[in-house]
Every structure is written in C-alpha cells, then in structure tokens.
Design an enzyme around this catalytic site. Structure first.
Site, PDB file in Angstrom:
ATOM      1  N   HIS A 148       0.861  -1.063  -0.032  1.00  0.00           N
ATOM      2  CA  HIS A 148       0.126   0.114  -0.094  1.00  0.00           C
ATOM      3  C   HIS A 148       0.940   1.213  -0.122  1.00  0.00           C
ATOM      4  O   HIS A 148       0.588   2.157   0.472  1.00  0.00           O
ATOM      5  CB  HIS A 148      -0.744  -0.033   1.240  1.00  0.00           C
ATOM      6  CG  HIS A 148      -1.660  -1.224   1.406  1.00  0.00           C
ATOM      7  ND1 HIS A 148      -2.883  -1.531   1.123  1.00  0.00           N
ATOM      8  CD2 HIS A 148      -1.164  -2.322   2.153  1.00  0.00           C
ATOM      9  CE1 HIS A 148      -3.141  -2.634   1.127  1.00  0.00           C
ATOM     10  NE2 HIS A 148      -2.543  -3.063   2.257  1.00  0.00           N
ATOM     11  N   SER A 197      14.367  20.316 -17.971  1.00  0.00           N
ATOM     12  CA  SER A 197      13.111  21.152 -18.114  1.00  0.00           C
ATOM     13  C   SER A 197      13.684  22.305 -19.121  1.00  0.00           C
ATOM     14  O   SER A 197      14.729  22.890 -18.753  1.00  0.00           O
ATOM     15  CB  SER A 197      12.602  21.681 -16.873  1.00  0.00           C
ATOM     16  OG  SER A 197      11.750  22.590 -17.233  1.00  0.00           O
ATOM     17  N   LYS A 246      16.053  20.887 -12.869  1.00  0.00           N
ATOM     18  CA  LYS A 246      15.284  19.660 -13.028  1.00  0.00           C
ATOM     19  C   LYS A 246      16.047  18.499 -13.697  1.00  0.00           C
ATOM     20  O   LYS A 246      16.838  18.726 -14.395  1.00  0.00           O
ATOM     21  CB  LYS A 246      13.938  19.587 -14.039  1.00  0.00           C
ATOM     22  CG  LYS A 246      12.854  20.425 -13.082  1.00  0.00           C
ATOM     23  CD  LYS A 246      12.481  19.952 -12.008  1.00  0.00           C
ATOM     24  CE  LYS A 246      11.847  18.673 -11.931  1.00  0.00           C
ATOM     25  NZ  LYS A 246      10.553  18.676 -12.477  1.00  0.00           N
ATOM     26  N   GLU A 292       9.318   7.255 -17.241  1.00  0.00           N
ATOM     27  CA  GLU A 292       7.626   7.630 -17.521  1.00  0.00           C
ATOM     28  C   GLU A 292       7.129   7.030 -18.780  1.00  0.00           C
ATOM     29  O   GLU A 292       5.975   6.499 -18.980  1.00  0.00           O
ATOM     30  CB  GLU A 292       7.445   9.123 -17.349  1.00  0.00           C
ATOM     31  CG  GLU A 292       7.613   9.811 -16.034  1.00  0.00           C
ATOM     32  CD  GLU A 292       8.106  11.138 -16.087  1.00  0.00           C
ATOM     33  OE1 GLU A 292       7.050  11.867 -15.640  1.00  0.00           O
ATOM     34  OE2 GLU A 292       9.014  11.459 -16.498  1.00  0.00           O
TER      35      GLU A 292
END
Lengths: 457, 457, 457, 457
Positions: free
Chosen positions: D155, D276, D282, D289
């Site tokens: 969880h 970025s 970044k 992803e």
C-alpha cells in the site's frame, strides 16, 4: 459488525462508509471452499512443524472441515470485510481462542493468492471439460451432415464449395488451441504461494513442501515478493477467455447468418429461439446474439485488470482486490456459453434442399477452372484472366458456363476440352481439393476420425 | 414459470437452459420504477387517445401505481424473462385481462430504451449532485488550509512552490468539466422514444407529445429505427464516467503519495484507513487504492459496450441487452467513490511542519531566479544556463544559494543584486506568480471565492 | 545533434539510446503550423508587454512567419527532441541569439497543450464538415430512392417493411448527434493555456487575454496546474470518434449484408470493390470491411490514452507525450473513412426488382394485422396470439394469408373482414405508420426536407 | 500505378480513393523478407512437384533471391496494393512472364498468414533474447548490491525489510514467466499454412511437407479454413506483450518512486535523464515515465485486434488487414523498452547511506516481534495485538522500541526478554526469513546463483 483480522494499532472504529466501500465478501465468497482447503493444509502443517501443538492443529482442522461442509448452505456474514475474515470468525465462534493460531506464519496477502490460484486451476479444468463437450457436439453434428456441401465465403461473398463438416472442423481446431492455451496457463498458475506471508517470508520453521503436496500444487513460488504481487495468471486466463469468446462469437455470427431467411442454411428449434412482444411471426436467434455480445463482457474484464495493474509499485496494493470480479464474471460467462452452445448443436436442422440449390452457382467453381487451365499448361495469371473474363461474360449475358458450347469455350482458351464440364459441380469441386488440410472428402473424413478418437480418449 | 410477452407462433416451450441464459431480470430489475412510470404514461395516453377506454386506462394506471408502491419491497419473479415481463405479469394478476391492453402500440424495443433513458437522466442528475458535494468538500479543505505552500512536482521531481489550495483547485476544475460533460450527455439523452414500437412506428393514433410531457422529456426521437437501435447515450455516459474515474484516480494517487512516510504531507484518520493481518504497525490508505483501481472497472465497462456495439446491423439485436450491466455497475461505482471521497476530505490532516521544511529546498526557486535575471535583461536561455550552473555547483558543494556572497553570485552573472535573496523563500515564490490562473495567493483567493459562490448557488 | 531547450545543470551528454527513445518528432511534427502560430502570438505579446523589445518581437515574428511558410516543404531535423525544439533551432539559425528570448514566460508544458488544443479544435471543425458531406450524400441517395421499401430486420430476421430512406435517415440522426458531441468537445477544448508555464504561472507581466484573442480562443484556462495536466479534451475527442466509428461500422455492416448474393439489395460499383488473387469471380466490398474494422483502431486508441492517464499524479508527467499518436491516428482514420464513405454512396445501385420481390413476404405484415385486430377491439395479446397462430399455420401449410378465404380468416377471429386483405402489401404497410418518427411516407418526406434544409444551411 | 494480382472480371479501374484507403504497403513492407523466403520455398516446391518446370522454378528462385538482397535498400512502390503485389511486380520486371506462375496453388489469404507467422516467430525469438539481456542486467545489478537492505512497501506504506536483490529478483521471476509464455505462443504459431490457398486447399499436387521443412516450421495447419481465418497467434502475442508491459511499468514505477527526492534510494545518471525547458534544476526520469505509459500503447493494440476480430464470419475478411499495425507497433515498442531498460540498469547508483538510515525505522520489525512472541508461545492474535499496542505507544510518545527498558517491555508481555533487542535491526530481520522463497540472505544468494547459471546457459 464482524471482527477484523487487524486493528492492534487502531484506536478508532472504521467508518461504516469505508467498511462498505472496501468490503469484498459479496464476490470473494466464491473462494470459500478454496479458503477452507488452504487453511486446513496450513493448520496441518503448523501442527506437523510444531509451531502449534498437534492438538491445536487437530481442533483447527476439525473446525474448518465442519465449516466446509456447510458452505453454500449457511449464510455468510455480509458485514465481514472479506471471505477470509468471515471464515476466521466462524472458526473462532466454533473452536474458541485457538482459532487465533491459524493465522500464524500467514498473511492475507499470500492467503488470497492461494485461494485465487486454486480457483483458477479448478476453473481451467472445468473449462477444458466444457470445451471438449462442445467439440464433441460439433463433431457429432459434422459427422451427421458429412455429405453436405455449402458455399464458403470470403468477404461474405460466395467463394468456393466446401464440406459443411470441413467448415465446422475449423471451429474444432480453434477450440483445441483454446484448450492448449488453458493448459499452459494452468501450468504457470500451479505454483504454491503460501509461506510468502506479507511479502518477505517468515522466520518460523514452516514446511512449504508439505502444504504444496497436500493441496496438489506442482511447484513452490520462489520469490515471496513476486508471489504476493503477481496476478499474471489472472490476466493470462482472461486473455485465454477473450480468445475463446472471439471464436464463439464467430461461430455465432456464422449461425446467425445461416439462420436468416436470406441464407436459410439452417433452422434452429423453437426451444432455442425467442419471439417478439410485438411481431407475432418472429423467431429470433437471441441465444447466438448474446453469445456474440459476450466478447464485450470478457474483453471488458481483461481491460479492467490490465488497467488496474498498470504501474502498481511492488509489493501488494489494495487495487488487486478488484481483480476478482472480472475473473469470476468472465469465467462464468464462458462456462455458460459453452454449455448452451453444446446444447444448441442438438437443435439445429440443416435445410438440405436450399443448400443444394445454392451450390449450383457456377462462380463457386472458378478456381477449379483456373486449376484446370494450369494443369493444361496455362500460367496462373493467364488462367485467372481467362476465367475472370468468362465469369464476367456469362454473368452479363445471364448464361451458365456449363451451357457454353465447346466452341464458345475455345474462344476463351484453346486449352478447354469437353472434360471441363465434369468439374462444374459441387461434389467434383470439393473432391478435387486433395491437398492436406483441404476440403477433400477423404481428408475431412480422416480429420473427423482423428478428432473423434482424440476427444473420446 | 413466468408468462412471456410473446409466443403466438411458438408450439414448443423454451429450453430452461435458454430461459436462464437469456434472462436479464437479475440486473434490469433496477429499471422497475422507470418501467412503471413509463407504463403509467403510456396507459394514460392510450385512454386519452381512445385506443383503450378511459376506464381501462384508469384500471391500468391504478394497478401500476399500486405495484409501484411495493417495488423494492416485494420480491420479483426471478424466473421472468425481464423486468418488463415481470411487471406485466404482476399487473395481470392484479387487474386481470385488461392488463393485456397495456402493450398496445408499444414494443419491448422502445420500452427498454425509454426505461434506460430515464435511468440515465436520473443517474446524471444524481452524479452531478455528488460531484458538487465533492467539489464543496475540496473547496472547504482548500480554504481551511489556504496558507499552506507545498512543493509541486513534474515527473514526480520537485518543481516549484504552489499553494496547496491551488493544487486542489485543479481537481475542482476537472470536476466542473465532468459535470458539464454529464449535462451535455443528458441533453442528448432527453429524447422520448416511445411510439417507435418495434422499429417502424405504428398505425394506431397515439399521442407521443403527451407521453413526452408526462414523463418530463424535452423532445421526441424523430426516427423510429434510430430510436430502438441507438445506445449512444450509454456509451457517452460511460465515457464521461471514464474521464471522471481518471480524475479521481489522479487525486487518489496524489493523496497516496502524500500519505507515504517519505512525502508525509498528510495524515489520514484511522477511521478511513485499514490495517494489516500480519503487520501490526500498518495503517493503509486502502480506500484510495480502490478508487485508483476503479478506472479499471469503468474503463472495462466502456470497452464492453463498445465491443458489443461494433458492427451490429440495424435495427434491434439482442446483443443490446448486455449494455445494462456495464451501465449500472459503472454508475454505481462512481456514485460510491464520490461519496466516500467527499467524506475522506473531512478526515485528512495536513502535516504543516513537515511541509514547511520541504519548501525550504531552494531548487524550488530556480524559475524565480531565472525570471529575476530576465527582468534584469538576460535572455531566457542565458538565465536558464546561469541558474542551472548555480544549482549544480551548490548541489555539488553541498551549499545553499542563499548562503552565497554577493561576490560569489556575481561570478555567475553581474546582474545579481543583493535583492535576489529576498525571493528565495516559498511565500515570495508563490506571491510572484501574479499571472492569471497562476498560484499567486490573490488569484487563488479569487478562485476559491468564485467556486464557493458557484457551488452554493 | 540538435540543441536542446534545457541542459544547464547537465554536465553529460544524453545517451543516444535515450535520445531516440524519448524523441517525439516523428509524430509531433504534425503540430508544426500550430506551434508556429502559437509562438507568433506569444512573441507579439512579449513585445507588447515590453518583456522583450518591440524590435526583438518583430524579429521573432518575422523569423517565425518565414519558417511557417516553408513548413511541409523543408525537412525537419529528425534528431531534434520534438517539434518545439526543431522550430526553436530553426529560428535560432535564422535570427540568431534573439531567438533565445522566445521561450520567456513559457514552458514546453503549456506550449504543447496549446498546440494540441489548436490541433483538436481544427480537427473538430474538419470532422464536422466531413460528416455533413456524408449526411448530404446519404440524404441525396435516400431522396433518389425515396419510394423503395425494404424489409427491416431485428435479430437479422425479417421484421417489418420500412422505406429505405427511413432506414438511411437513422444514420443521418446518428451522425447529427456525432456533430453535436464534437461541438461540445470543442467548447470544452477552447480554453487558452499559455501563461501557465511549467505549472504555476509566472511573475513576468504577461497578457494572456491578448494571446487568447490573437489565437481565436474563447476563454482562458483558470488554473495553471490543471492547464498543463489536463488531457480531457483528447479523451473526449477520442470517445466521440469511438461513437462515430461504431455508427460507421454499423452502416458498413448493413451494406456488407445488402451486397451479399443472399440479400442482394445493392450493387457496389467495380471501382469501389476489389477482387481476389485466386478466385477470378470475386467482387469484394473491402472498403466496407476496413471501415467496420476501424472501430478496433479507434477503440484501441481510446483505451491507450485511458490507460496512460490512469493514476498519474499531478502535474505534468512524460507519459503524456504518448497521447499524441492515438489522437492523430484516430482523427486521420475517421477523416479518411468519412471521405471514402461519402464517395461510396455515389457508387451504390439499388436492385429494385429483387427488393420488390422480398417485400411480398407476408410475415412482414404481421404487426399490421395485429393493429387491425386491435382497432376492431381485440386486446393486444389476443391480437398477437391470433396472428401468431395464423402465421404458423400458413407457414406450415405453405400458404399465403392473402389467399385465405374470409371463412378461413374468420376461424382465427370473427373480427376479420375482407378489408384485411388491402393491408397485406408493402406500400399499405408503411403508409399506415403515421405516428411521428415512423416510417410513413409523409413523415419521412418531411424528415428528408428538414435535413436537406438543415445541411445546406 | 502498380499492377494488381486480380482484375480478370473487372472492367473498371479502381477509384484512387479506394486504392489509397485499402493499401497496406506502408506497414506490411515489414514483411518483405518473410514474403520472399516464403515465395522461394513455394517456387522450389512447385518445381519439385512438376507443377512448373525445374527451369521455371530456378528462374523464380534466382529472381526472388536477387530481390531479397536488395530489400531495405531499394524503395518499394508505394502505389502497390500491398507488399505481396509489390514483390510480385518486382519479380515480373526482373524475370518476365514466368513470374506469373509463382502464384500457382497459392492465394494471398494463405500467403499473408505465412508471412505474419514467420514475422511472429522471429519476433518472439528476438523478444526472448532481449528479455534475457534485461534479466542479466538485473541480476548483475542485484549481485553488485547484494548486501543492501531496503524497506519493502505494501500500500506504499513501509512494511518490512527485504534485500534489494530479493526485490529485484521478483522482476526476474516475472520476466521468466514472460519468456515461457512467449515460447508457448511460438509453439502454437509454428504451423505452416501455405497450401490452404483461398480457403479450401487445392487440386494441384503440391507438397506441403516440403515447404514446411524448407521454412523451418514444426507442423502443418490441418484445416484450410481455420488456416486463413486464424489470428489467434497475433492476439496471443499481443496478450503476452500486455503482460510484459505491465511488468515493465511496475518496475518503472518502483524506480520513479525510488528516484524522487523523498524516497531517494537511487540516482539515475544524467545521460539517462532529461531536463526542463523552464526549470534549470530539474533532472527527470522521462525514460521510465515513457516505459510506464507504454502499457497504454500495447493495451490499446490488444483491444484493437480483439475488437476487429469480434463476430467476423468465416472465412477471410478484409478486416484482418488491420491486425498488422498493432502487431508491429507493440512488438517494436516492447523491443525498444527492453533495450533501453537493460542499459538503464548500468546507469543507476544506489544511495547507500540514505537507505541505511531508512531501515532504522523500527516499525519495519513489527512482524519480527510478532514472530518472537509466537515462538515464546503467544497466539498469532495476541502477538499482533501486543505489538500493535507497543507500536502505537512508542509512536505517540516519540520513542523507539529499542529504547524501552525490559520492565517497560514486560508491561506489554511477560514473554519479552532482553533478547528481543537483538532482532531490532535490518540485518537480523532479513536473516530471520529462512523460509523458502523468503528474503533470507542465504536463500537469495542461492536464487542469484540459480538465475546466473540459467541465464548464461
């Protein structure tokens, strides 16, 4: 309210809305008998390994067996969080505090995987059995109508003559692959997960081999994290069911078409049709339409599990709870369809006269003419062009090829002899197709014999 | 066995296997109250148009009203083919043979569409209401925590400071689109189909306008074939629900992450968490995980209807029966989630100290530095490069930008002044973002006010 | 290698494998013209707001315009990370360092949303146009064949007579809903996101209203986080396309059936059919089959975006990059189908004689007989039973109802008069259906007129 | 325009719109090499069986071989209907009219199935190879970090300590199942379809065994109708790819989480990250992803084929053409991901100090305490309750269990001895887990050794 399996750290009651929202007993009750069998094996092992006493083990086993006998008869507590809790509570009310020892060296994480794997293995055995019955029904029907020749279609346009039995055997092949696929899935499901506990295994000296053998599993899972997180076997069974449902939908579509007034190859018995509330003349093949539509149900269920699994981090997440409704629904849907389809084949009548008329259409023999010309030395393309032209001309003039004089035939190709006329009938056409796997009557007969033997083995 | 609405031509009983397989009463019983309302309007119209007598009409209406009162209380005949048949049979047992007149100028084809459209309209009203409640709960929570600044993430890497309330308002926007989409779907559902009969309309002199008005529909369907074949409104509602479920899954994911020990932005009350059967320290956000997983359920249901609709010839086919379980399941799933999510927001506590510590991370201010340099005349790319180098150097040397001396800063760019240090804090950072729609506190306050007003209107 | 828009902190070159894997230029090049338009508006705004000088702004605008003119003609650098980078690099090579100022107060996060929204709005306009063309083609075809009566089917069993034009108008209705749905989606897409920057807005004094007006958007996005994370409009357009594809697949299925030798309602011109490499007689409706199959493509694309969106935390994640191939593919697929379908209708010939023969089937009039009896006072159920029995008997005995003597008719019901025979023909049957939305010729004529007017408005 | 393989009966040119719409060469060109190999085998067989002369056979073979050598180098005629036609035309231009004989006893229906089966078998071999490489990379990484202990999560809440290597081995297990599944699919694909011709076989005396052996197939298809209609192997491969993509998405999600600032277990090398355009600080795990999002692509492709297969009547329908883009796309997607993921593992650094700090969290040892108490004679539930209370109290008071005095411990349970403190550390915790499949270091070492051996076999 039902007692929970957890709560030590909790000093507040769960909100009723949450209890209802997270409860799974309305569907996981289907796992009851597997849960009990698994618990019995676990209890025996705990006793054998002296993690609990022999006596405690015996009490647990007896208690569980007695609950097992009543499953399906007594109502389960619908307030329990899940079937595991419901049974744990039943056991406690039956044997008292010793029930608390059953959960030693076990977590719901491995327990639920065990139950679902047992369900899956059982479901697969059952499905294979039902598919075999359907195959037998098809073979029986094919055999009964082994001389019937129908037009086969590509693009739903008449193509060539085939034996009806050859057409039906295509479905027997598909169903055979379905069974093989199910067997492979079972093989990959057949790994016993208990002993993985929450995710890391245990320090208590358990005997996983014993549990495995007791429950009839072939092997042990070898990584506790994988064991509690893995739902491949569900996705795999659902993908099997998707493919089966596609086969069944295609067979249904064929029969729906054949049962139209326009095709009129078959009559389905009234007992397998339904009528209309407004049109008294209607006799509808609803059963077949519902079978066709079931691809939606099964395909949706596969998507559902796929979506919920996407991107879940290891190890167990509660998302996995929602793998069960799709699994159960699709299994039952296909189960029901297989049974009803098997019966349906006993209720189909072939309209022999109508079909016999249909296969007089000479365009069905165009490939035979092409091959005739090739055998006489034409290249494939010449033969194709000559025949194409001949078909066009006769269609345009409303004539039949078999009515052309030899002289007229010779205009298309000098290679035509009188003998060409003997190939212009359905029986000659299918009989020509002697290549292996083709629609030639001898080959098809061999196939029927092969399947009959294999299915009755 | 329940009496069927058809059968005239049938001289054989339906096979019990077929009856069970084709029965829909286990799920379409949810349509009972709509079916009765629709029948009452139809009965009144038949009387008004003198297709049946006023008296017959009154008897039917009264009988239906009395059945309507008991719906939910009496058990429906589970052997009936469907809810329409079950109610027709109840009516017959109540008012006798006159019941047979109710089906005049109506077919189950248009009747079932009417019922499902009424269900859909009602479901949409209800969903919009529940979404509004959730929006209010979010706004309330945002308002209560209106000063909290959190790190926002792109690629799950810390990006820039934003107001927590601004982050939450993003979900309010999504939910507002969801409601608008539902309204548009309702608008397209709001066409009354009755009078289309089986597919072609009727020769009896019915009054469709009357029925439409009586049932509160806005318009009449204008093509009888389309009316009985169309399930667009189901697909459209399901696609709305898919998008809603995605929004809810994203909000759930955010909260799951925030509730981890690692992020630790929030604490969810024990009453909204569950524990572990084996790990006594666990406190799990199961509710959120089940919400996340529900995209699977709803996405699967959309696929299911999509698949069954594909390639169906006009007009009605029995496949359409299977549109109902996905429609009902997804509607109820989203209903439940909306309610539980609304309550959940009352049970979340913000860990202010932890968050305050997180937003001290100076990399959160890199864009502020870039914009500072741009305002001083740098091009965007120079500013980006300078700041990138500065971030790298300070990270490599374990230093903070705010600790650099002016001299050190000047090495990166002569444009740096002492003033740059004043922008290196969370409040300054969000306050700078004055562009419309940005995270600036004034704009966000206006947004909260706007939404509060709109939602309470 | 193409220069990147980032890199300040990076002291290492990106791995070529990673560059290739993450590159999107092979598909997002379709956004080129929108990207340039958006950049022009942005450059103008930066100048107007004095964030850059008027002169810089003018140089950027001129440079972009000149690139815009060559788009589609020059090859884009396939090594660029994406279309935004490719154009930024082109601009730099054209106008020099000032190009670096264009990215002021903008991020790729809001830039890409802008581009995709512009694409979507444009795609919707185009789709609506193409749907209108198809509707016109159908109406024209319906009008040309306005007297043709065909048997309509339920469950693919002959049901009742309808005007062919009435049947076709059902598709016009579906397509009208499709356009309305597209319009609603456009309305929700029509929010200008630029100025949201990475996710939080900006401290630079931009003018979002100006950009909005310049680009022809109706409104501004009101939450910067939502603006960069939202892909609802893509899902919504894809769900619209799914529904359209279902409509097109159903129309294709109808025509595939009608073009079979068995139904034989229509002939499709050779120029719209294909042949077989082996069967010279074949003439296949491949175009229609590919249309039918395209539901798969579009349905798969919707699933694809649904799956990737599930459970993504806010704000932007790179997953969103993969929203574009499904969007582009499905849009183009439906575009192509609409065009080919419009042309197809010009290439269909109705087989009037065949159809005229089909509608002599008296079972098509069973509902007319039922209604006849109801008008004479029977209850619906009596009428249904009587007619059912009559249909059965005549079928069993191979007789026609119209050949029964009055005496024979009276055996079924005393209510039968000689007049019943006058309703036993197709024209009488459709003419009876005077209810609104029914297949009665007057109503259908009104519908055709209504649509003609509306579509040509 | 390219010459077609059909046309005999056609007296009209195909409409250009139709040509474009039905063309498949833009994607089926990927089948070129398989098409040529298949044709060579077919040509040899025709010669061997004297259906064409030895000399003709030799000319065809030589011509095809010479085309084969140039495939990938010369541009194919993009106007050709499909790759089969393009190659047939190339052959004709090379060897003249004898080329027309190649299509003897063959149809595109069986030819395309042959090609796609060869592609599928080849793709599977390749995928298995790439999966093995990824497994090796994981094992190597696990071995290098074999002493690292991490908190495992359920969880997404910290659960228990496990060896990092144990966690990673879970993925090795999943990937092993993936390979097995692919092998099973290959087994079911490995049936040679040629000789089925359009659908019924042929009357020419071909030798299917010869072709089978020549092309390295294991068996012959046994039913010609099934052979040309079956796309099970595509659905099966796609379902395999779906499951693989889910595994990869879960592994990606784990790494995305571990790479956050909050978890901070790992650092991914700059060469495998991207930056970025607006935020210079970044460093984003975009690769992961995109991997996660690819479930959408593959899941969509599976849906796509499922939908198009639904309800297709036998035998061949043009719908089947659209099975290829999903097959090719998903195969290539997973291919690319496997390669990039294998490289990625070489670019991950473990943050040992951070992790070491994380596993000092004593709640990770709660199950160890429970088991300690069970070994001392507590029931599972007592032990769970005691430990739960202890965890709660120490959390509430901000204390550590290891700081409790024996006296304080005894208040919770008299069974506590001083020895309990020795189990309160990560190494003790994992070392306790001696059950088979658990995270105990010895077992894990054995697993690594087993896998190393197996993968390098």
């Amino acid at each position: 309210m039902a007692k929970k399996l957890w709560g030590g750290r909790f000093d507040k009651k769960t909100d009723p809305l949450v209890e209802e929202f997270t409860s799974s007993i309305s569907y996981d009750k289907k796992l009851a008998c597997f849960d009990i069998k698994g618990s019995i094996a676990h209890a025996k092992m705990l006793g054998k390994c002296k993690i609990i006493t022999k006596k405690e083990s015996a009490i647990l086993v007896k208690g569980l067996e007695s609950i097992g006998k009543k499953i399906g008869k007594v109502k389960l507590n619908s307030k329990a969080e899940d079937i595991h809790t419901a049974i744990a509570n039943l056991l406690r009310s039956k044997v008292g505090k010793v029930a608390d020892k059953l959960h030693t060296a076990r977590s719901r994480n491995d327990q639920v995987v065990l139950d679902v794997k047992m369900y899956t293995k059982d479901a697969i055995d059952n499905l294979i059995c039902l598919i075999t019955s359907l195959q037998k029904a098809i073979i029986k029907f094919a055999n009964k109508n082994s001389k019937i020749i129908i037009p086969a279609y590509t693009h739903l346009q008449v193509a060539q003559c085939v034996l009806l039995s050859h057409h039906l055997l295509a479905y027997v092949e598909m169903l055979a692959r379905d069974k093989e696929r199910l067997s492979d899935t079972k093989k990959r499901t057949d790994f016993m997960p208990l002993g993985s506990c929450a995710l890391s295994g245990t320090g208590l000296h358990i005997d996983r081999e014993y549990v495995k053998n007791n429950l009839g599993f072939s092997r042990l899972t070898e990584n506790s994290i994988d064991a509690v997180s893995d739902r491949d076997f569900i996705l795999e069974l659902l993908s099997n069911l998707v493919i089966i449902s596609i086969h069944l939908s295609r067979m249904a579509e064929d029969l729906i078409l054949w049962a139209t007034k326009e095709f009129n190859f078959i009559d389905i018995d009234f007992s397998f049709c339904t009528g209309s509330s407004i049109m008294p003349h209607k006799k509808n093949p609803d059963v077949l339409e519902l079978i066709r539509a079931s691809v939606g149900k099964v395909g949706g269920d596969f998507s559902s599990v796929l979506i919920l699994m996407k991107g879940l981090p290891l190890t167990y997440n509660r998302d996995l709870q929602l793998d069960k409704p799709p699994l159960f629904n699709s299994t039952e849907t296909i189960n029901n369809i297989l049974q009803v389809f098997t019966e349906l084949f006993k209720n189909i009548k072939i309209n022999k006269t109508v079909i016999a008329e249909k296969v007089r259409d000479e365009s069905l023999f165009s490939v035979d003419i092409v091959e005739y010309l090739i055998e006489k030395g034409s290249s494939y393309r010449q033969a194709h062009d000559i025949t194409g032209k001949m078909v066009k001309d006769t269609l345009d003039k409303g004539r039949k090829i078999s009515d052309l004089t030899l002289k007229e035939l010779k205009k298309y190709s000098g290679k035509f002899e009188k003998s060409v006329k003997s190939i212009l009938n359905a029986w000659a056409s299918v009989s020509r197709k002697t290549s292996s796997g083709g629609t030639g009557p001898r080959g098809v007969k061999r196939q029927i014999a092969k399947w009959s033997k294999r299915l009755n083995a």
